[in-house]
Design a protein around this motif. Structure first.
Motif, PDB file in Angstrom:
ATOM      1  N   GLN A 130      -9.813  11.159  -7.976  1.00 53.80           N
ATOM      2  CA  GLN A 130      -9.347   9.943  -7.116  1.00 53.80           C
ATOM      3  C   GLN A 130     -10.648   9.325  -6.580  1.00 53.80           C
ATOM      4  O   GLN A 130     -10.722   7.998  -6.595  1.00 53.80           O
ATOM      5  N   PHE A 131     -11.431  10.006  -5.825  1.00 55.39           N
ATOM      6  CA  PHE A 131     -12.405   9.443  -5.308  1.00 55.39           C
ATOM      7  C   PHE A 131     -13.489   8.681  -6.182  1.00 55.39           C
ATOM      8  O   PHE A 131     -13.954   7.561  -5.935  1.00 55.39           O
ATOM      9  N   ASP A 132     -13.738   9.363  -7.219  1.00 55.84           N
ATOM     10  CA  ASP A 132     -14.481   8.694  -8.245  1.00 55.84           C
ATOM     11  C   ASP A 132     -14.135   7.328  -8.848  1.00 55.84           C
ATOM     12  O   ASP A 132     -14.829   6.344  -9.003  1.00 55.84           O
ATOM     13  N   ARG A 133     -12.519   7.215  -9.060  1.00 57.08           N
ATOM     14  CA  ARG A 133     -12.064   6.230  -9.314  1.00 57.08           C
ATOM     15  C   ARG A 133     -12.284   5.001  -8.639  1.00 57.08           C
ATOM     16  O   ARG A 133     -12.454   3.892  -8.984  1.00 57.08           O
ATOM     17  N   VAL A 134     -11.876   5.530  -7.190  1.00 57.37           N
ATOM     18  CA  VAL A 134     -12.039   4.233  -6.132  1.00 57.37           C
ATOM     19  C   VAL A 134     -13.517   3.812  -6.282  1.00 57.37           C
ATOM     20  O   VAL A 134     -13.919   2.823  -5.997  1.00 57.37           O
ATOM     21  N   LYS A 135     -14.693   4.656  -6.205  1.00 56.27           N
ATOM     22  CA  LYS A 135     -16.140   4.515  -6.289  1.00 56.27           C
ATOM     23  C   LYS A 135     -16.544   3.608  -7.552  1.00 56.27           C
ATOM     24  O   LYS A 135     -17.208   2.680  -7.306  1.00 56.27           O
ATOM     25  N   GLN A 136     -15.851   4.048  -8.717  1.00 56.85           N
ATOM     26  CA  GLN A 136     -16.336   3.044  -9.759  1.00 56.85           C
ATOM     27  C   GLN A 136     -15.490   1.780  -9.602  1.00 56.85           C
ATOM     28  O   GLN A 136     -16.313   0.883  -9.915  1.00 56.85           O
ATOM     29  N   ALA A 137     -14.393   1.654  -9.160  1.00 53.96           N
ATOM     30  CA  ALA A 137     -13.776   0.278  -8.685  1.00 53.96           C
ATOM     31  C   ALA A 137     -14.653  -0.612  -7.796  1.00 53.96           C
ATOM     32  O   ALA A 137     -14.834  -1.591  -8.042  1.00 53.96           O
ATOM     33  N   TYR A 138     -15.080  -0.027  -6.960  1.00 56.18           N
ATOM     34  CA  TYR A 138     -15.789  -0.508  -6.092  1.00 56.18           C
ATOM     35  C   TYR A 138     -17.390  -0.954  -6.597  1.00 56.18           C
ATOM     36  O   TYR A 138     -17.682  -2.121  -6.096  1.00 56.18           O
ATOM     37  N   ASP A 139     -17.975  -0.164  -7.245  1.00 58.97           N
ATOM     38  CA  ASP A 139     -19.217  -0.514  -7.963  1.00 58.97           C
ATOM     39  C   ASP A 139     -19.192  -1.668  -8.818  1.00 58.97           C
ATOM     40  O   ASP A 139     -19.810  -2.575  -8.706  1.00 58.97           O
ATOM     41  N   VAL A 140     -18.046  -1.625  -9.677  1.00 55.21           N
ATOM     42  CA  VAL A 140     -17.765  -2.865 -10.493  1.00 55.21           C
ATOM     43  C   VAL A 140     -17.503  -3.979  -9.846  1.00 55.21           C
ATOM     44  O   VAL A 140     -17.841  -5.113 -10.133  1.00 55.21           O
ATOM     45  N   LEU A 141     -16.371  -4.202  -8.768  1.00 54.54           N
ATOM     46  CA  LEU A 141     -16.120  -5.530  -8.051  1.00 54.54           C
ATOM     47  C   LEU A 141     -17.136  -5.961  -7.428  1.00 54.54           C
ATOM     48  O   LEU A 141     -17.140  -6.964  -6.942  1.00 54.54           O
ATOM     49  N   MET A 142     -18.232  -5.245  -6.726  1.00 57.99           N
ATOM     50  CA  MET A 142     -19.102  -5.776  -5.824  1.00 57.99           C
ATOM     51  C   MET A 142     -20.193  -6.203  -6.801  1.00 57.99           C
ATOM     52  O   MET A 142     -20.961  -6.946  -6.202  1.00 57.99           O
ATOM     53  N   GLN A 151      -9.998   8.472   3.239  1.00 59.96           N
ATOM     54  CA  GLN A 151      -8.604   8.943   3.007  1.00 59.96           C
ATOM     55  C   GLN A 151      -8.636   9.730   2.023  1.00 59.96           C
ATOM     56  O   GLN A 151      -8.148  10.895   1.778  1.00 59.96           O
ATOM     57  N   LEU A 152      -9.436   9.392   0.534  1.00 56.64           N
ATOM     58  CA  LEU A 152      -9.405   9.974  -0.443  1.00 56.64           C
ATOM     59  C   LEU A 152     -10.789  11.057  -0.740  1.00 56.64           C
ATOM     60  O   LEU A 152     -11.188  11.675  -1.751  1.00 56.64           O
ATOM     61  N   HIS A 153     -11.556  11.050   0.326  1.00 56.33           N
ATOM     62  CA  HIS A 153     -12.761  11.932   0.133  1.00 56.33           C
ATOM     63  C   HIS A 153     -12.461  13.382  -0.023  1.00 56.33           C
ATOM     64  O   HIS A 153     -11.553  13.927   0.742  1.00 56.33           O
ATOM     65  N   PRO A 154     -12.981  14.139  -0.930  1.00 52.72           N
ATOM     66  CA  PRO A 154     -12.675  15.467  -1.106  1.00 52.72           C
ATOM     67  C   PRO A 154     -12.554  16.429   0.058  1.00 52.72           C
ATOM     68  O   PRO A 154     -12.027  17.193   0.158  1.00 52.72           O
ATOM     69  N   ASP A 155     -13.445  15.973   0.967  1.00 47.57           N
ATOM     70  CA  ASP A 155     -13.234  16.804   2.196  1.00 47.57           C
ATOM     71  C   ASP A 155     -12.053  16.728   3.080  1.00 47.57           C
ATOM     72  O   ASP A 155     -11.885  17.544   3.774  1.00 47.57           O
ATOM     73  N   LYS A 156     -11.406  15.531   2.910  1.00 48.71           N
ATOM     74  CA  LYS A 156     -10.090  15.272   3.716  1.00 48.71           C
ATOM     75  C   LYS A 156      -9.018  15.251   2.951  1.00 48.71           C
ATOM     76  O   LYS A 156      -7.908  15.259   3.512  1.00 48.71           O
ATOM     77  N   ASN A 157      -9.042  15.216   1.555  1.00 46.12           N
ATOM     78  CA  ASN A 157      -7.953  14.931   0.648  1.00 46.12           C
ATOM     79  C   ASN A 157      -7.495  16.231  -0.170  1.00 46.12           C
ATOM     80  O   ASN A 157      -8.435  16.870  -0.794  1.00 46.12           O
ATOM     81  N   PRO A 158      -6.437  16.959   0.334  1.00 46.55           N
ATOM     82  CA  PRO A 158      -6.054  18.513  -0.341  1.00 46.55           C
ATOM     83  C   PRO A 158      -5.741  18.147  -1.501  1.00 46.55           C
ATOM     84  O   PRO A 158      -5.370  19.337  -2.147  1.00 46.55           O
ATOM     85  N   SER A 159      -5.410  16.930  -2.218  1.00 47.66           N
ATOM     86  CA  SER A 159      -5.133  16.927  -3.639  1.00 47.66           C
ATOM     87  C   SER A 159      -6.017  17.772  -4.637  1.00 47.66           C
ATOM     88  O   SER A 159      -7.288  17.844  -4.246  1.00 47.66           O
ATOM     89  N   PRO A 160      -5.347  18.541  -5.451  1.00 48.33           N
ATOM     90  CA  PRO A 160      -6.412  18.949  -6.473  1.00 48.33           C
ATOM     91  C   PRO A 160      -7.176  18.343  -7.154  1.00 48.33           C
ATOM     92  O   PRO A 160      -8.369  18.614  -7.764  1.00 48.33           O
TER      93      PRO A 160
END
Length: 360
Positions: free
Chosen positions: A110-122, A96-105
């Motif tokens: 947003q994608f980096d925050r989700v990736k960081q959260a994933y890396d930490v919780l895993m 949903q948040l990948h820059p290729d599909k997310n039109p948000s500026p």
């Protein structure tokens, strides 16, 4: 606004700014609500508690909103979620948040925050660090150290204990000081248990996405509201026994003065009757004899006073004057009340600023 800027803003709002907000704005408003005669006694207490609770809830909510969602909330998982659940949530959000599909500026952020959260919780080790110390612990590569933890806890609680003591000086704040230090001790025990536990002590059914770090921050944020609530309610519920006794003694003193004036008028009337011959012809039946009777003087010695109407009145006057002198002395000793010093109040403010900047 980046996550670091949000954290800094939230810390400032809950730190020095929040302290002055409660001391100079919230406390006067609460005192105005609790002013005698403003409302009925029970309603005053209810209104004050409701005001403080609502304000604390709003302030804490704003701080949580400024800090933004934690990693569990960001991935829509709980503390009990398995690595498989976390991976599924990450893939779903990643699509949903990948820059290729997310039109948000700010799609990339947003994608980096989700990736960081994933890396930490895993990573189980990083996950434990995040639970106890938050994003700051991850950024500083922090690990639990008993010595470091005790130093940080000592700095925080000793500084707040000093501030609470200075803010609750004076007779009216005796109960407030007891309540405040009880709350401080309870908060200390909870923080020590939470931070030293090997597993998350928060039940999974209670705030399933809250970490130990979040709980500690919420407690620290709510303590100023709790302390100022104790100050306001303690002063309102305080009964000044000395003031009541002083008022009673003043009333007794005025009553003694009135009795002395009446006795003086009676004495003058009796003397006038005797001067005009009303007391001649020897002792009458039932009249006081002229024998000398011992009467206690002011210093406790016995003096002889004739048992005539004038002598008995004089005896009553002496006793009332002696009692009046004792009452006046007691009133004078109660006129000085213990009040908190303005110097201590300003010293408290300066001390809090110094501590905040040295150890903030």
């Amino acid at each position: 606004m980046s996550s670091n800027e949000q954290d800094a803003s939230a810390d400032d709002f809950s730190g020095l700014g929040g302290f002055f907000f409660y001391v100079f704005i919230v406390h006067p408003i609460t005192a105005w609500i609790l002013r005698p005669g403003r409302f009925e006694r029970k309603k005053s207490i209810m209104y004050a508690i409701a005001f403080l609770a609502a304000l604390a809830a709003i302030k804490t909510g704003l701080e949580i909103q400024q800090r933004g969602p934690n990693y569990y909330q960001l991935l829509d998982v709980t503390r009990e979620s398995s690595p498989l659940d976390i991976k599924r949530a990450y893939k779903k959000l990643g699509l949903q948040l990948h820059p290729d599909k997310n039109p948000s500026p700010d799609a990339a952020d947003q994608f980096d925050r989700v990736k960081q959260a994933y890396d930490v919780l895993m990573d189980l080790e990083l996950r434990d660090v995040y639970n106890k110390f938050g994003k700051e612990g991850i950024a500083q590569n922090k690990r639990y150290s008993e010595t470091q933890f005790l130093i940080e806890v000592a700095i925080f609680y000793v500084s707040w204990a000093v501030m609470a003591f200075l803010l609750t000086m004076g007779k009216k704040s005796g109960n407030a000081r007891d309540w405040t230090f009880t709350g401080l001790i309870v908060m200390l025990v909870v923080e020590v248990v939470v931070m030293t536990s090997q597993t998350n002590p928060i039940p999974s059914w209670l705030f399933p996405t809250m970490t130990e770090s979040d709980l500690v921050k919420i407690m620290h944020s709510l303590f100023p509201a709790f302390m100022n609530g104790c100050r306001s309610l303690g002063a309102f519920l305080y009964v000044d026994v000395d003031a009541q006794l002083r008022q009673f003694l003043l009333a007794l003193q005025e009553q003694n003065k009135d009795i002395l004036l009446v006795l003086r008028d009676i004495q003058i009337g009796v003397q006038n009757i005797q001067a005009h011959g009303g007391g001649g012809g020897g002792p009458r039946l039932g009249a006081p004899t002229t024998s000398n009777l011992p009467v206690a003087s002011e210093d406790g010695t016995s003096v002889a006073t004739k048992a005539t109407p004038t002598g008995k009145i004089r005896e009553l006057q002496d006793r009332l004057q002696y009692s009046n002198a004792n009452v006046a002395q007691a009133v004078q000793s109660l006129k000085t009340e213990n009040k908190s010093s303005n110097l201590g109040f300003y010293g408290m403010i300066i001390g809090y600023i110094v501590i905040s900047y040295l150890f903030g």
